[in-house]
Design a protein around this motif. Structure first.
Motif, PDB file in Angstrom:
ATOM      1  N   ARG A  93      20.398 -10.061 -10.968  1.00  0.00           N
ATOM      2  CA  ARG A  93      20.960  -9.550  -9.717  1.00  0.00           C
ATOM      3  C   ARG A  93      19.861  -9.240  -8.710  1.00  0.00           C
ATOM      4  NH1 ARG A  93      25.976  -5.652 -11.275  1.00  0.00           N
ATOM      5  NH2 ARG A  93      26.999  -7.118 -12.647  1.00  0.00           N
ATOM      6  N   ASP A  94      20.191  -9.424  -7.442  1.00  0.00           N
ATOM      7  CA  ASP A  94      19.247  -9.107  -6.384  1.00  0.00           C
ATOM      8  C   ASP A  94      19.084  -7.595  -6.261  1.00  0.00           C
ATOM      9  OD1 ASP A  94      18.795 -11.730  -5.766  1.00  0.00           O
ATOM     10  OD2 ASP A  94      20.095 -11.765  -4.002  1.00  0.00           O
ATOM     11  N   VAL A  95      17.836  -7.169  -6.106  1.00  0.00           N
ATOM     12  CA  VAL A  95      17.507  -5.772  -5.874  1.00  0.00           C
ATOM     13  C   VAL A  95      16.716  -5.715  -4.574  1.00  0.00           C
ATOM     14  CG1 VAL A  95      16.276  -3.742  -6.743  1.00  0.00           C
ATOM     15  CG2 VAL A  95      17.400  -5.295  -8.356  1.00  0.00           C
ATOM     16  N   GLN A  96      17.132  -4.839  -3.676  1.00  0.00           N
ATOM     17  CA  GLN A  96      16.441  -4.703  -2.408  1.00  0.00           C
ATOM     18  C   GLN A  96      15.490  -3.520  -2.475  1.00  0.00           C
ATOM     19  OE1 GLN A  96      18.780  -3.245   0.859  1.00  0.00           O
ATOM     20  NE2 GLN A  96      17.502  -4.268   2.384  1.00  0.00           N
ATOM     21  N   MET A  97      14.314  -3.688  -1.889  1.00  0.00           N
ATOM     22  CA  MET A  97      13.377  -2.564  -1.788  1.00  0.00           C
ATOM     23  C   MET A  97      12.668  -2.641  -0.448  1.00  0.00           C
ATOM     24  SD  MET A  97      10.121  -3.374  -4.185  1.00  0.00           S
ATOM     25  CE  MET A  97       8.951  -4.656  -3.786  1.00  0.00           C
ATOM     26  N   TYR A  98      12.160  -1.513  -0.035  1.00  0.00           N
ATOM     27  CA  TYR A  98      11.351  -1.438   1.172  1.00  0.00           C
ATOM     28  C   TYR A  98       9.944  -1.051   0.773  1.00  0.00           C
ATOM     29  CZ  TYR A  98      15.712  -1.459   3.774  1.00  0.00           C
ATOM     30  OH  TYR A  98      16.930  -1.815   4.294  1.00  0.00           O
ATOM     31  N   VAL A  99       8.959  -1.756   1.303  1.00  0.00           N
ATOM     32  CA  VAL A  99       7.562  -1.403   1.105  1.00  0.00           C
ATOM     33  C   VAL A  99       7.096  -0.789   2.413  1.00  0.00           C
ATOM     34  CG1 VAL A  99       5.250  -2.247   0.567  1.00  0.00           C
ATOM     35  CG2 VAL A  99       7.244  -3.334  -0.490  1.00  0.00           C
ATOM     36  N   LEU A 100       6.660   0.465   2.346  1.00  0.00           N
ATOM     37  CA  LEU A 100       6.179   1.166   3.531  1.00  0.00           C
ATOM     38  C   LEU A 100       4.660   1.209   3.472  1.00  0.00           C
ATOM     39  CD1 LEU A 100       9.122   2.195   2.937  1.00  0.00           C
ATOM     40  CD2 LEU A 100       8.500   4.132   4.339  1.00  0.00           C
ATOM     41  N   TYR A 101       4.028   0.574   4.420  1.00  0.00           N
ATOM     42  CA  TYR A 101       2.568   0.513   4.471  1.00  0.00           C
ATOM     43  C   TYR A 101       2.041   1.661   5.329  1.00  0.00           C
ATOM     44  CZ  TYR A 101       3.072  -4.182   2.615  1.00  0.00           C
ATOM     45  OH  TYR A 101       3.389  -5.257   1.822  1.00  0.00           O
ATOM     46  N   PRO A 102       0.903   2.250   4.940  1.00  0.00           N
ATOM     47  CA  PRO A 102       0.345   3.340   5.739  1.00  0.00           C
ATOM     48  C   PRO A 102      -0.230   2.820   7.050  1.00  0.00           C
ATOM     49  CG  PRO A 102      -1.163   2.761   3.960  1.00  0.00           C
ATOM     50  CD  PRO A 102       0.098   1.955   3.755  1.00  0.00           C
ATOM     51  N   PRO A 103      -0.367   3.698   8.038  1.00  0.00           N
ATOM     52  CA  PRO A 103      -1.003   3.271   9.291  1.00  0.00           C
ATOM     53  C   PRO A 103      -2.403   2.732   9.000  1.00  0.00           C
ATOM     54  CG  PRO A 103      -0.066   5.465   9.516  1.00  0.00           C
ATOM     55  CD  PRO A 103       0.024   5.095   8.065  1.00  0.00           C
ATOM     56  N   GLY A 104      -2.778   1.665   9.672  1.00  0.00           N
ATOM     57  CA  GLY A 104      -4.103   1.089   9.463  1.00  0.00           C
ATOM     58  C   GLY A 104      -4.270   0.415   8.107  1.00  0.00           C
ATOM     59  N   PHE A 105      -3.180  -0.064   7.531  1.00  0.00           N
ATOM     60  CA  PHE A 105      -3.226  -0.685   6.197  1.00  0.00           C
ATOM     61  C   PHE A 105      -4.276  -1.792   6.138  1.00  0.00           C
ATOM     62  CE2 PHE A 105      -1.787  -4.080   3.325  1.00  0.00           C
ATOM     63  CZ  PHE A 105      -1.821  -3.388   2.129  1.00  0.00           C
ATOM     64  N   ASP A 106      -5.052  -1.791   5.048  1.00  0.00           N
ATOM     65  CA  ASP A 106      -6.074  -2.807   4.805  1.00  0.00           C
ATOM     66  C   ASP A 106      -5.813  -3.386   3.416  1.00  0.00           C
ATOM     67  OD1 ASP A 106      -8.332  -4.322   4.245  1.00  0.00           O
ATOM     68  OD2 ASP A 106      -9.753  -2.704   4.693  1.00  0.00           O
ATOM     69  N   ALA A 107      -5.417  -4.645   3.337  1.00  0.00           N
ATOM     70  CA  ALA A 107      -5.060  -5.275   2.060  1.00  0.00           C
ATOM     71  C   ALA A 107      -6.236  -5.323   1.086  1.00  0.00           C
ATOM     72  CB  ALA A 107      -4.528  -6.677   2.308  1.00  0.00           C
ATOM     73  N   ALA A 108      -7.441  -5.168   1.572  1.00  0.00           N
ATOM     74  CA  ALA A 108      -8.615  -5.206   0.698  1.00  0.00           C
ATOM     75  C   ALA A 108      -8.834  -3.878  -0.032  1.00  0.00           C
ATOM     76  CB  ALA A 108      -9.861  -5.554   1.505  1.00  0.00           C
TER      77      ALA A 108
END
Length: 70
Positions: A38-53
């Motif tokens: 079944r599909d599950v929905q989620m939200y990813v909340l990134y912090p201000p100034g997010f840096d993927a590194a």
């Protein structure tokens, strides 16, 4: 606002001066397969100034929904 979520318009500017000084992060709407495929929905909340590194702590909140037997 329209039923599909479009057509927002500003009604007041009461909080404008305060909100203009606050940095907000971005939000990503994600769907993945859960129990029984079944599909599950989620939200990813990134912090201000997010840096993927960089590494960040994770907060995971699970709520509601139906069981796999429903």
């Amino acid at each position: 606002m329209k039923p599909d979520g479009t057509g927002f318009r500003t009604l007041t500017s009461f909080t404008g001066p305060v909100m203009s000084r606050i940095a907000l992060g971005s939000v990503k709407d994600v769907t993945f397969k859960g129990a029984a495929g079944r599909d599950v929905q989620m939200y990813v909340l990134y912090p201000p100034g997010f840096d993927a590194a960089r590494k960040y702590p994770l907060v995971h909140l699970v709520h509601g929904g139906r069981s796999a037997r429903s």
